[in-house]
Design a protein around this motif. Structure first.
Motif, short mmCIF file in Angstrom:
data_model
loop_
_atom_site.label_atom_id
_atom_site.label_comp_id
_atom_site.label_asym_id
_atom_site.label_seq_id
_atom_site.Cartn_x
_atom_site.Cartn_y
_atom_site.Cartn_z
N PRO A 21 0.80 -1.24 0.00
CA PRO A 21 0.00 0.00 0.00
C PRO A 21 0.83 1.28 0.00
O PRO A 21 0.37 2.31 -0.50
N LEU A 22 2.05 1.24 0.52
CA LEU A 22 2.91 2.43 0.53
C LEU A 22 3.05 3.02 -0.86
O LEU A 22 3.08 4.25 -1.04
N PHE A 23 3.12 2.17 -1.88
CA PHE A 23 3.43 2.62 -3.23
C PHE A 23 2.19 3.13 -3.96
O PHE A 23 2.19 4.22 -4.52
N THR A 24 1.13 2.34 -3.97
CA THR A 24 -0.05 2.74 -4.73
C THR A 24 -0.83 3.86 -4.06
O THR A 24 -1.51 4.63 -4.74
N SER A 25 -0.77 3.96 -2.73
CA SER A 25 -1.49 5.04 -2.05
C SER A 25 -0.94 6.41 -2.46
O SER A 25 -1.70 7.37 -2.64
N LEU A 26 0.37 6.53 -2.61
CA LEU A 26 0.96 7.78 -3.07
C LEU A 26 0.69 8.01 -4.55
O LEU A 26 0.43 9.14 -4.98
N SER A 27 0.72 6.94 -5.33
CA SER A 27 0.53 7.07 -6.78
C SER A 27 -0.78 7.75 -7.13
O SER A 27 -0.82 8.69 -7.93
N VAL A 28 -1.88 7.28 -6.52
CA VAL A 28 -3.18 7.81 -6.92
C VAL A 28 -3.40 9.24 -6.43
O VAL A 28 -4.28 9.95 -6.93
N LEU A 29 -2.61 9.67 -5.44
CA LEU A 29 -2.74 11.04 -4.92
C LEU A 29 -1.58 11.94 -5.36
O LEU A 29 -1.46 13.06 -4.88
#
Length: 393
Positions: A21-29
């Motif tokens: 989740p560390l990676f995709t949570s930043l990606s979408v925001l």
């Protein structure tokens, strides 16, 4: 399988869930974060690259720490680092974003290394299915973060809420894992184990480069698929949904590929074919008509999920025992994630220089071709050959 092993297996899957989740949570925001903090596209690339780089830098420490303190206790530390780092990312300023990303990335690095060796140690008769399940859990965590982070941020009124949310599952699993980690003895305590070196072995390098190249594609997807889709004209929620769907499809292929590939002596054809599919579909997302984007996102997920699953399976199948698996995993991820870190960073730099994502096609094609070549070599039915070195006192 008795209740104790079922509990252990379930905990390993929950730990794996927290490693992406560390990676995709930043990606979408990412557009909201860059605007709020006033950072450039290149700096955004560094923000997505830093935790990936930490995966490579901290991976070599995992096996040594596990020998000294036990894999279970190191995995507890992993969860605490991910939780603390996720909270820090939501702080005020670029520095806390970077430090939090680095802290969580260091924890994820050790979790990545230790999970395959624990599976080989504690589930030697179910290696393929457990490998499929924990890679499925990894993808599930990434997919859920991609789908839910933007709605959570919108409901909470800030991108900081969206990023901080993912500390909660890490701390929750740490509480669940705590009693088991404290009860677990340190394997090999009181006796010096000889060190193992793999850097001389050609097959180890092929496995490591294959891991790195498939990871480069994976982190380009997790870090930049949503921005690329927004560049193609989709709104933030739809881009996040497509990214989530792509990653969610990886769940199925992660479960199916390891047992299927393990039936064959060689995994070369699987590795090369999946690398081709993942890279070709990613190129399609850049240039294909918008009506094809949902299908291409799903195809990319099939290829990427299978590619990651086969890379993890190959680490276990090329290792003769659990200690070698831990060292090969550490070497693969040390080399692999340092190599992978250049993927999302270069995407950010190319976009910042040109204002377009079209030029990244050359990068994605090059990574795909190299992954096909290394995957073919890594899939050969051989064992890596470690050298023993004197243990430190």
């Amino acid at each position: 399988m008795n209740s104790k092993r079922l509990f252990l297996g379930a905990c390993l899957l929950l730990i794996a869930f927290n490693l992406r989740p560390l990676f995709t949570s930043l990606s979408v925001l990412l557009p909201e974060v860059t605007q709020a903090l006033g950072i450039s596209g290149a700096m955004a690339g560094y923000a997505t690259t830093l935790p990936v780089l930490c995966l490579g830098l901290f991976a070599p420490f995992a096996a040594t720490l596990a020998d000294r303190h036990g894999a279970e206790r190191v995995l507890l530390l992993v969860l605490l680092m991910i939780g603390a780092g996720s909270l820090m990312r939501a702080g005020d300023g670029v520095a806390t974003l970077m430090v939090g990303s680095a802290l969580a990335g260091a924890g994820i690095a050790m979790g990545n290394v230790l999970l395959p060796s624990v599976v080989k140690r504690d589930f030697p008769d179910h290696v393929a299915i457990l490998t499929g399940l924990f890679t499925m859990s990894l993808c599930g965590g990434a997919a859920l973060a991609a789908a839910m982070t933007t709605p959570i941020a919108q409901a909470g009124g800030s991108w900081r809420v969206g990023l901080a949310t993912w500390a909660a599952p890490a701390f929750a699993v740490a509480l669940l894992w705590l009693p088991h980690s404290l009860r677990s003895g340190v394997k090999g305590k009181g006796r010096a184990l000889p060190g193992l070196r793999l850097w001389h072995d050609g097959l180890s390098w092929q496995v490591a480069c294959f891991m790195g190249l498939q990871s480069a594609l994976a982190y380009c997807v997790m870090g930049w698929m949503a921005p690329i889709l927004r560049w193609r004209g989709l709104d933030a929620v739809t881009a996040g949904f497509y990214t989530s769907a792509s990653i969610l499809v990886q769940v199925a292929t992660c479960l199916l590929v390891p047992p299927l590939a393990a039936r064959f002596r060689s995994q070369s054809l699987f590795s090369a074919g999946l690398a081709f599919l993942a890279a070709a579909a990613l190129l399609g997302l850049l240039f294909a008509p918008r009506g094809m984007l949902p299908l291409l996102a799903l195809l990319q997920g099939i290829g990427q999920g299978g590619l990651f699953a086969i890379a993890m399976t190959i680490i276990i199948l090329r290792s003769p025992d659990p200690r070698v698996a831990a060292r090969l995993s550490g070497m693969s991820q040390a080399i692999g994630y340092v190599l992978a870190a250049f993927g999302p960073m270069l995407v950010g730099m190319l976009h910042s220089a040109t204002g377009s994502y079209a030029v990244t096609a050359w990068l994605f094609a090059g990574i795909g071709i190299a992954a096909m070549a290394c995957g073919w070599g890594a899939g050969r039915p051989l064992y890596v050959k470690p050298r023993e070195v004197a243990a430190r006192a």
